[in-house]
Design a protein around this motif. Sequence first.
Motif, PDB file in Angstrom:
ATOM      1  N   LEU A   1      72.964  41.784  45.476  1.00 19.85           N
ATOM      2  CA  LEU A   1      72.497  42.269  46.781  1.00 19.85           C
ATOM      3  C   LEU A   1      72.908  41.289  47.879  1.00 19.85           C
ATOM      4  CD1 LEU A   1      68.883  43.509  45.847  1.00 19.85           C
ATOM      5  CD2 LEU A   1      70.882  44.935  46.354  1.00 19.85           C
ATOM      6  N   GLY A   2      72.769  39.999  47.594  1.00 24.99           N
ATOM      7  CA  GLY A   2      73.163  38.994  48.572  1.00 24.99           C
ATOM      8  C   GLY A   2      74.662  39.036  48.850  1.00 24.99           C
ATOM      9  N   ARG A   3      75.435  39.151  47.797  1.00 26.23           N
ATOM     10  CA  ARG A   3      76.893  39.203  47.978  1.00 26.23           C
ATOM     11  C   ARG A   3      77.315  40.424  48.796  1.00 26.23           C
ATOM     12  NH1 ARG A   3      80.290  36.198  44.678  1.00 26.23           N
ATOM     13  NH2 ARG A   3      79.262  34.853  43.157  1.00 26.23           N
ATOM     14  N   GLY A   4      76.758  41.575  48.444  1.00 27.60           N
ATOM     15  CA  GLY A   4      77.135  42.803  49.138  1.00 27.60           C
ATOM     16  C   GLY A   4      76.728  42.785  50.600  1.00 27.60           C
ATOM     17  N   ALA A   5      75.494  42.364  50.839  1.00 28.66           N
ATOM     18  CA  ALA A   5      75.002  42.315  52.220  1.00 28.66           C
ATOM     19  C   ALA A   5      75.828  41.321  53.037  1.00 28.66           C
ATOM     20  CB  ALA A   5      73.527  41.930  52.235  1.00 28.66           C
ATOM     21  N   SER A   6      76.123  40.177  52.458  1.00 30.21           N
ATOM     22  CA  SER A   6      76.875  39.154  53.191  1.00 30.21           C
ATOM     23  C   SER A   6      78.272  39.652  53.530  1.00 30.21           C
ATOM     24  CB  SER A   6      76.963  37.869  52.359  1.00 30.21           C
ATOM     25  OG  SER A   6      75.664  37.367  52.107  1.00 30.21           O
ATOM     26  N   ALA A   7      78.919  40.323  52.572  1.00 32.84           N
ATOM     27  CA  ALA A   7      80.269  40.850  52.829  1.00 32.84           C
ATOM     28  C   ALA A   7      80.246  41.871  53.959  1.00 32.84           C
ATOM     29  CB  ALA A   7      80.832  41.473  51.555  1.00 32.84           C
ATOM     30  N   ALA A   8      79.138  42.594  54.071  1.00 31.02           N
ATOM     31  CA  ALA A   8      79.041  43.622  55.113  1.00 31.02           C
ATOM     32  C   ALA A   8      78.482  43.069  56.423  1.00 31.02           C
ATOM     33  CB  ALA A   8      78.167  44.770  54.614  1.00 31.02           C
ATOM     34  N   GLY A   9      78.146  41.795  56.447  1.00 30.02           N
ATOM     35  CA  GLY A   9      77.632  41.192  57.678  1.00 30.02           C
ATOM     36  C   GLY A   9      76.191  41.532  57.987  1.00 30.02           C
ATOM     37  N   THR A  10      75.412  41.734  56.941  1.00 34.50           N
ATOM     38  CA  THR A  10      74.013  42.055  57.193  1.00 34.50           C
ATOM     39  C   THR A  10      73.106  41.180  56.331  1.00 34.50           C
ATOM     40  OG1 THR A  10      72.438  43.865  57.457  1.00 34.50           O
ATOM     41  CG2 THR A  10      73.849  43.932  55.496  1.00 34.50           C
ATOM     42  N   SER A  11      71.813  41.428  56.409  1.00 30.56           N
ATOM     43  CA  SER A  11      70.831  40.567  55.754  1.00 30.56           C
ATOM     44  C   SER A  11      70.286  41.214  54.498  1.00 30.56           C
ATOM     45  CB  SER A  11      69.664  40.279  56.708  1.00 30.56           C
ATOM     46  OG  SER A  11      69.006  41.477  57.056  1.00 30.56           O
ATOM     47  N   THR A  12      69.809  40.358  53.608  1.00 30.44           N
ATOM     48  CA  THR A  12      69.013  40.822  52.486  1.00 30.44           C
ATOM     49  C   THR A  12      67.649  40.137  52.573  1.00 30.44           C
ATOM     50  OG1 THR A  12      68.951  41.155  50.091  1.00 30.44           O
ATOM     51  CG2 THR A  12      69.924  39.111  50.874  1.00 30.44           C
TER      52      THR A  12
ATOM     53  N   ARG B   1      80.535  46.756  45.112  1.00 33.49           N
ATOM     54  CA  ARG B   1      80.085  48.155  45.215  1.00 33.49           C
ATOM     55  C   ARG B   1      79.115  48.319  46.390  1.00 33.49           C
ATOM     56  NH1 ARG B   1      81.657  50.923  40.645  1.00 33.49           N
ATOM     57  NH2 ARG B   1      81.826  49.662  38.754  1.00 33.49           N
ATOM     58  N   LEU B   2      78.178  47.383  46.530  1.00 32.18           N
ATOM     59  CA  LEU B   2      77.214  47.476  47.625  1.00 32.18           C
ATOM     60  C   LEU B   2      77.916  47.347  48.976  1.00 32.18           C
ATOM     61  CD1 LEU B   2      74.337  47.684  48.718  1.00 32.18           C
ATOM     62  CD2 LEU B   2      74.128  45.215  48.436  1.00 32.18           C
ATOM     63  N   ALA B   3      78.869  46.409  49.071  1.00 27.96           N
ATOM     64  CA  ALA B   3      79.592  46.238  50.333  1.00 27.96           C
ATOM     65  C   ALA B   3      80.357  47.511  50.690  1.00 27.96           C
ATOM     66  CB  ALA B   3      80.545  45.044  50.236  1.00 27.96           C
ATOM     67  N   ASN B   4      80.969  48.138  49.682  1.00 24.43           N
ATOM     68  CA  ASN B   4      81.674  49.406  49.937  1.00 24.43           C
ATOM     69  C   ASN B   4      80.712  50.474  50.437  1.00 24.43           C
ATOM     70  OD1 ASN B   4      84.278  48.633  49.276  1.00 24.43           O
ATOM     71  ND2 ASN B   4      84.075  49.210  47.110  1.00 24.43           N
ATOM     72  N   TYR B   5      79.584  50.557  49.781  1.00 25.64           N
ATOM     73  CA  TYR B   5      78.587  51.566  50.165  1.00 25.64           C
ATOM     74  C   TYR B   5      78.095  51.314  51.597  1.00 25.64           C
ATOM     75  CZ  TYR B   5      74.077  54.001  50.230  1.00 25.64           C
ATOM     76  OH  TYR B   5      73.010  54.783  50.581  1.00 25.64           O
ATOM     77  N   LEU B   6      77.810  50.061  51.918  1.00 26.93           N
ATOM     78  CA  LEU B   6      77.369  49.738  53.283  1.00 26.93           C
ATOM     79  C   LEU B   6      78.455  50.083  54.297  1.00 26.93           C
ATOM     80  CD1 LEU B   6      75.592  46.320  52.564  1.00 26.93           C
ATOM     81  CD2 LEU B   6      74.474  48.420  53.360  1.00 26.93           C
ATOM     82  N   GLN B   7      79.712  49.885  53.899  1.00 25.34           N
ATOM     83  CA  GLN B   7      80.806  50.240  54.807  1.00 25.34           C
ATOM     84  C   GLN B   7      80.841  51.743  55.055  1.00 25.34           C
ATOM     85  OE1 GLN B   7      84.733  48.298  54.797  1.00 25.34           O
ATOM     86  NE2 GLN B   7      85.531  50.271  54.077  1.00 25.34           N
TER      87      GLN B   7
END
Lengths: 439, 233
Positions: A106-117, A381-387
Amino acid sequence: MTSDTWHQRESYSFDRNTIAEIRRAANTGIYRIRGWGAKRVLPTLDDLVFLGASMSRYPLEGYREACGTDVVIGEGRAEHPVHLDIPVTIAGMSFGSLSSQAKEALGRGASAAGTSTTTGDGGMTEEERGHSTKLVYQYLPSRYGMNPDDLRRADAIEVVVGQGAKPGGGGMLLGQKITERVAEMRTLPVGIDQRSACRHPDWTGPDDLAIKIIELREIVDWRVPIYVKLGAARPYYDTALAVKAGADAVVVDGMQGGTAATQDVFIEHVGIPTLAAIPEAVRALRELGAHREVKLIAAGGIRSGADVAKALALGADVVSIGTAALIALGDNDPAYDAEYRALGSAAGFWEDYQDGTDPAGITTQDPDLSARLDPVIGGRRLANYLQVLTLETQTLARACGKSHVLNLEPEDLAALTVEAAAMAGVPLAGTGWIPGASS
Amino acid sequence: MSTAIDLAEVSLRQLNQVLHDADSGGFDVLNPRGAHAVACGITTDLTVEVAGSVGYYCAGMHQAGTVVVNGNSGPGLAENIMSGTVRTTGNASMSAAATGCGGLVVIDGDAGARCGISMKGVDIVVGGSIGHMGAFMAQAGNLVVLGDAGADLGDSIYEAILYVRGEVESLGSDCVEKEMRPENLAAVGHLLEAADMTASPADFRRYGSERRLYSFHVDDIDTELAEGPGGTR
C-alpha cells in the motif's frame, strides 16, 4: 435451483441467506463477525450521472488540455501541509488486520501515485513508514502502539472518532491474527480475541477534542495537519463539531466502508450511505464558511473514477479507498478460487478477513500465506489502479469543462432515483425536481 | 539553577518549544493558571516544576526527565507517558496516566474517574483515592492506590496489576481479587519507595484479570453431534 422447485417461491423474508444465518447462530451462539463492508443494496453514487457539456457548456479537450488533480491539506495551520498529487488516498488499515507485506505494498503504490497511506489500529510499522512518502498516523481510542516518536515522524495525524463500517463501535481483531509481533505492538496477550475501545480514553466531546488537538499540535510543534475521521451517522453535526474543534481535514466514512472484523449486524445496519453523507458534511462546511479550507475526505465504497468524480462534484476535496485498494493488491483473485471454496466461500464472495486464512495473503498474519503477496508487484498494481482512478476522474471533469477536478460541482450532476435526488440535493434526471428542497 | 518561564508573559507554544529544544536543565513554569498541554512532549532529561495548577494533558506523551505540578492537574495528566516521572502534588482529574506505556506517575492527592484507563505499562501511585472505572481495559503496568477505589475497578482488565489499600466500592467485569504473593509485596514496596510514600505493603490487596473475557465463547452443536459421545469436547 433445479426445475422441480420452480413451482415453489423462495421467501423474501426468509431467503436462503437468512435461513443459513439463523442456522449458524443456532449452532454457535455468537454473532457473525466478518470483514468487508455493507453488502446489501444501498443508494450509491451509481444513482448519479454527469450531465456533460454540450451547447450550454464548453468541454475541455480530453487529451490535450490540463486538468489539475492536486490537493493541499493543512495549509496555513501546519508548517508542513500534506501535498497530494491526486485526490485519492489510502484509508487506515492496521498492521495486524493486514500483513506487513500488504502494508508495504500500500505504501509503495500510494507513494508511486503521489498520495498518502494511513496506519491503523495497531501502530506504525517500519515497512509502511519506510515505503510511504506520505503517511497519516491514526490516533485511535485503543491507542495501540501509540508513541510520540512515531507521532513526530508522521506526515499527518488522524484522530479517529469512528469508521463507516461501525460508527459507535470499536476495533476487533480475533485471536488467529494476534501473533507475537501484533501482540507486542499492542501490549496484549498473544492469541486473545481483541475488542478495542469505542471511545477515546481521555476526551469525551467536541470541547475536549479541541484541547486534544492543541496537545497533539504542541507535541509535534505544529508541523503536520490534523484530520478527524468520522463514521457517517450525523455528518452535518459531526462535521461542524470537528471543524469547531480545529481539524484541518474531516474524513467522513460512509456505511459501505470496509472493516477487518466487525459484527455483521453492525456493518449492515449502522451508519448512512456515502452518497447521503457527503452533501450533509458539505452543508456544514459551507455554513461555517470552511468549505475548501477545511478539507473533506469522503470514503466508503469508492471503486472507480466515476465514484471519485461524483464525490468531488458533491463537494468533497479528496476520497479515500480501502477495500478497492485491497482488491487491486489481489484480494478475491479468481486464481485462488479453489482455495476460497475450500474455506466455504468463493472468489468474489470472500469476506472472512477476521479469520487470518486469506489465500491472497493480504488479510493474514500467516507467514506462508502473506509471503504470496509480493509488495513490489502489489505496489505496482495499486499505482496502476490509482492512475486509472485519476485518469477517469479527469476525463469526466474535462467533459464537464473543468480545468481542475475540484471545480466539479453539484450542478454537473443529475440523479436517476428519487432517493438519490433527495440525498444528493441534485435534480431528478429530466426534471428540475429536488425532493425536499425548500423552494 | 533553573530557568523561569512565565506563562503570563510567554505563550504555551513558546514554553513547549523551549522545552522541546532543551537538552538538559531545570525549568520553573510560573503562572500556569490552568493552561492545557503544559510541558507535553518532553523528550530529554529535564526537570520541570510547575508553580500552580494545570488544565488538560499536562506532560502528555512524556518521554524523559521529571515534571512536577505543584498543584492540581486536569484531565489526562501524563497521558500516554513512555518513561520518566510526572507528579502532581494535589489532585488529578479524570483519565490520569491514560494509556501510559512506561515511566512513573505519582498523584499525591486523589485521582478522578478512569485513572489508568488502557494503561500499557506505566506505574501509577495515588496517595489518596481514585474514582470510578479505575484501570478500565488496563493492559499492563501497576496501579497502587493508598486510599479507596470507586465503582467498577478494573473493568475488562488485561494484564495490569492493581493494588488498593482501602475499600473497593465494586469490581468491574472480569476483575477479581488475587493473592498477595511475595513478589507483589516487593513490587508495592518498590513503587512506594519510588513515589516517596510511606505505607506497609502488607496492607494492600491485589486485583487483576480473571481472563474470562479474553476469547469469545463459540459453541458448535453440529460438530458435537457429528462426532458423537466421546468426541473432541
